[in-house]
Scaffold this active site. Structure first.
Site, PDB file in Angstrom:
ATOM      1  N   ASP A  13       0.811  -1.226   0.000  1.00 18.33           N
ATOM      2  CA  ASP A  13       0.000   0.000   0.000  1.00 18.33           C
ATOM      3  C   ASP A  13       0.837   1.267   0.000  1.00 18.33           C
ATOM      4  O   ASP A  13       0.434   2.292   0.546  1.00 18.33           O
ATOM      5  CB  ASP A  13      -0.980   0.007   1.198  1.00 18.33           C
ATOM      6  CG  ASP A  13      -1.829  -1.238   1.213  1.00 18.33           C
ATOM      7  OD1 ASP A  13      -2.346  -1.591   0.145  1.00 18.33           O
ATOM      8  OD2 ASP A  13      -1.953  -1.870   2.273  1.00 18.33           O
ATOM      9  N   LYS A  16       2.123   2.062  -5.179  1.00 14.59           N
ATOM     10  CA  LYS A  16       2.746   1.520  -6.405  1.00 14.59           C
ATOM     11  C   LYS A  16       1.803   1.644  -7.594  1.00 14.59           C
ATOM     12  O   LYS A  16       2.239   1.919  -8.702  1.00 14.59           O
ATOM     13  CB  LYS A  16       3.112   0.041  -6.203  1.00 14.59           C
ATOM     14  CG  LYS A  16       4.090  -0.220  -5.091  1.00 14.59           C
ATOM     15  CD  LYS A  16       4.404  -1.700  -4.932  1.00 14.59           C
ATOM     16  CE  LYS A  16       3.245  -2.519  -4.391  1.00 14.59           C
ATOM     17  NZ  LYS A  16       2.850  -2.179  -3.001  1.00 14.59           N
ATOM     18  N   GLY A  40      -4.167  -4.817  -3.897  1.00 13.94           N
ATOM     19  CA  GLY A  40      -5.202  -3.849  -4.227  1.00 13.94           C
ATOM     20  C   GLY A  40      -4.490  -2.597  -4.685  1.00 13.94           C
ATOM     21  O   GLY A  40      -4.051  -1.806  -3.883  1.00 13.94           O
ATOM     22  N   HIS A  41      -4.317  -2.467  -5.974  1.00 15.61           N
ATOM     23  CA  HIS A  41      -3.542  -1.350  -6.523  1.00 15.61           C
ATOM     24  C   HIS A  41      -4.496  -0.278  -7.037  1.00 15.61           C
ATOM     25  O   HIS A  41      -5.275  -0.522  -7.945  1.00 15.61           O
ATOM     26  CB  HIS A  41      -2.606  -1.843  -7.631  1.00 15.61           C
ATOM     27  CG  HIS A  41      -1.517  -2.736  -7.113  1.00 15.61           C
ATOM     28  ND1 HIS A  41      -0.734  -3.517  -7.909  1.00 15.61           N
ATOM     29  CD2 HIS A  41      -1.083  -2.939  -5.844  1.00 15.61           C
ATOM     30  CE1 HIS A  41       0.143  -4.178  -7.152  1.00 15.61           C
ATOM     31  NE2 HIS A  41      -0.055  -3.849  -5.902  1.00 15.61           N
ATOM     32  N   GLN A 203       2.536  -6.047  -2.883  1.00 18.53           N
ATOM     33  CA  GLN A 203       2.908  -6.010  -1.465  1.00 18.53           C
ATOM     34  C   GLN A 203       4.221  -5.231  -1.279  1.00 18.53           C
ATOM     35  O   GLN A 203       4.521  -4.359  -2.070  1.00 18.53           O
ATOM     36  CB  GLN A 203       2.986  -7.428  -0.866  1.00 18.53           C
ATOM     37  CG  GLN A 203       1.627  -8.121  -0.773  1.00 18.53           C
ATOM     38  CD  GLN A 203       1.215  -8.834  -2.049  1.00 18.53           C
ATOM     39  OE1 GLN A 203       2.003  -9.491  -2.686  1.00 18.53           O
ATOM     40  NE2 GLN A 203      -0.040  -8.703  -2.428  1.00 18.53           N
TER      41      GLN A 203
HETATM   42  P1  IMP Z   1      -2.138 -12.885   2.297  1.00 17.54           P
HETATM   43  O1  IMP Z   1      -1.199 -12.325   1.286  1.00 17.54           O
HETATM   44  O2  IMP Z   1      -3.584 -12.735   1.906  1.00 17.54           O
HETATM   45  O3  IMP Z   1      -1.801 -14.276   2.711  1.00 17.54           O
HETATM   46  O4  IMP Z   1      -1.985 -11.988   3.632  1.00 17.54           O
HETATM   47  C1  IMP Z   1      -0.823 -12.025   4.429  1.00 17.54           C
HETATM   48  C2  IMP Z   1      -0.503 -10.654   4.988  1.00 17.54           C
HETATM   49  O5  IMP Z   1      -0.126  -9.788   3.923  1.00 17.54           O
HETATM   50  C3  IMP Z   1      -1.668  -9.965   5.699  1.00 17.54           C
HETATM   51  O6  IMP Z   1      -1.152  -9.162   6.736  1.00 17.54           O
HETATM   52  C4  IMP Z   1      -2.243  -9.075   4.625  1.00 17.54           C
HETATM   53  O7  IMP Z   1      -2.943  -7.973   5.164  1.00 17.54           O
HETATM   54  C5  IMP Z   1      -0.975  -8.638   3.925  1.00 17.54           C
HETATM   55  N1  IMP Z   1      -1.184  -8.257   2.526  1.00 17.54           N
HETATM   56  C6  IMP Z   1      -1.345  -9.080   1.467  1.00 17.54           C
HETATM   57  N2  IMP Z   1      -1.489  -8.377   0.333  1.00 17.54           N
HETATM   58  C7  IMP Z   1      -1.401  -7.089   0.675  1.00 17.54           C
HETATM   59  C8  IMP Z   1      -1.442  -5.863  -0.069  1.00 17.54           C
HETATM   60  O8  IMP Z   1      -1.565  -5.837  -1.299  1.00 17.54           O
HETATM   61  N3  IMP Z   1      -1.293  -4.713   0.656  1.00 17.54           N
HETATM   62  C9  IMP Z   1      -1.107  -4.712   1.988  1.00 17.54           C
HETATM   63  N4  IMP Z   1      -1.054  -5.828   2.727  1.00 17.54           N
HETATM   64  C10 IMP Z   1      -1.199  -6.995   2.070  1.00 17.54           C
HETATM   65 MG    MG Z   2      -2.872  -2.051  -1.729  1.00 14.31          MG
END
Ligand code: IMP
Ligand code: MG
Length: 414
Positions: A13, A16, A40-41, A203
């Protein structure tokens, strides 16, 4: 002929999406190489907000888009995203697929973890990557050619049925057959013919499965060199890495966060910065800029090729008190090593205070350039550059397209 990678240097977040949308015009192809629909871009054009999950954030431009084999793909949500964004995209034959089983298992594992839950996005990401390692993952190729090895026995052993119903296969084949292809081969040809490629990381470095705040991480590698694996493109051909960081820090989900702030100020920042997850809507945790963590993230992302872009400077303006961590105190001793935080030690941030940034007309700063930015912001950025010994090339001062100021041109932005 150039290739650049955009990566997040915090916990995701960082902004990007906005940057990739802005840079996309200069490239022939935009490529996702890690993560999946957990991303979530966000791209804001005028008053319209678009959020991309598995499609590259350049979907608003008529560019060739690629999803590399390092990405895990949920055909159901890809179909939805494609119906809203009719784009030219190729999905690698080797991408692992997320079926209803992985989504079920993601949620079930979180329940079992109880108070130690990671706070995943529930999109089946962890189980999908684990399936690949267990060699029970269906891939794009399996759906397209219909040649399923019998995965059901192993998957049933884990306990949730196999999720691969006839309907699921039919839907996946419909979505994937027209867009499946060989991403590494296509990228290499494009590059050798003089094309330019932008790789879009998902991420951030602190969520990296290996180098992040394990186990509170995502399940893929999020660092720039993963382009070599996740897109099958030679990492040695990467010309520049654009590391993106917010001027404060957020994190969604559980896990260590040394500079976290709570109370009124965190609510103010959350409100002003719209710090709610773009995939899950969850309130993001908020904290001060952590230069110890940032230095660590930079060290993992090709530091010699890295340029920094800071985002959301406008959010910090008008808030009064401004701080950034420049070291940690660990059992009374000063440390500047993020590994101390990873090791679960009690790290207390050592803060430096900075003059508050006044709120100004950011539209006019965007028009006039960096010299027109408040001097408190320019001093803050100067301090950060000196501390990190990395060039800051751009500062973003608003969510909308065009709301950025360049400090120096990126190597290729002409
Ligand atoms: P997962 O990727 O759904 O397995 O989540 C694992 C961790 O990564 C959690 O803390 C999510 O909130 C975080 N996370 C996964 N994708 C994103 C993203 O695109 N932005 C921010 N945090 C993320
Ligand atoms: Mg995001």
């Amino acid at each position: 002929m150039k290739s650049s990678v955009v990566v997040g240097l915090q916990w995701g977040d960082e902004g990007k999406g906005k940057l990739v949308d802005q840079l996309a015009q200069q490239y022939d192809a935009i490529v996702r190489f890690n993560g999946g629909g957990n991303a979530g871009h966000t791209v804001v054009v005028g008053n319209e907000k678009k959020v991309f999950h598995v499609l590259p954030s350049a979907a608003l431009w008529r560019k060739k888009l690629y999803i590399g084999a390092g990405v895990v793909v949920d055909p159901e949500s890809l179909e939805q995203e494609l119906s809203q964004n009719p784009v030219n995209v190729m999905v690698d034959y080797r991408c692992g697929l997320i079926t209803p089983f992985e989504k079920w298992l993601d949620k079930r594992l979180e329940e079992l973890r109880g108070t130690n839950a990671i706070g995943t996005t529930g999109r089946g990401i962890g189980p999908a990557y684990a399936d690949r390692m267990l060699r029970v993952s269906p891939r794009v190729m399996d759906v397209v050619y219909g040649d399923f090895r019998d995965l059901s026995a192993v998957r049933r052993l884990i306990g949730g049925g196999d999720g691969i119903t006839d309907e699921w296969i039919e839907m996946s084949r419909r979505v994937l057959s027209p867009i499946a292809g060989d991403v590494p081969g296509s990228l290499l040809s494009l590059y050798e013919e003089g094309g330019s490629i932008l790789f879009e990381g998902a991420q951030g470095a602190l969520l990296d499965i290996t180098y992040g705040t394990y186990p509170y991480v995502t399940s893929s590698n999020t660092v720039a060199s993963y382009v070599g694996v996740g897109a099958g493109f030679p990492a040695s051909k990467i010309d520049e890495v654009i590391g993106v960081a917010k001027l404060y820090v957020t994190r969604v989900g559980a896990g260590p966060f040394p500079t976290e702030i709570t109370g009124d100020l965190s609510e103010k920042i959350r409100g002003k910065g719209g710090e709610y997850g773009s995939t899950t809507g969850r309130a993001r945790r908020v904290g001060w800029l952590d230069m110890v963590a940032l230095k660590y993230a930079i060290s993992l992302n090709e530091p010699a090729k890295l340029k920094l872009v800071f985002t959301k400077a406008d959010v910090l303006a008008g808030l009064g008190d401004l701080r950034a961590a420049v070291a940690y105190s660990v059992d009374g001793k000063e440390s500047s090593n993020f590994v101390d935080a990873l090791a679960g030690k009690r790290v207390e941030p050592v803060y430096e205070s900075f003059d508050p940034i006044p709120d100004v007309d950011w539209e006019s700063v965007a028009k006039s350039g960096w010299g027109a930015a408040p001097k408190q912001l320019r001093n803050f950025i100067d301090f950060i550059q000196d501390y990190l010994k990395v060039e800051v090339t751009e500062v973003s001062i608003g969510a909308r397209r065009g709301m950025s100021v360049e400090l120096r041109r990126c190597a290729f932005s002409s």
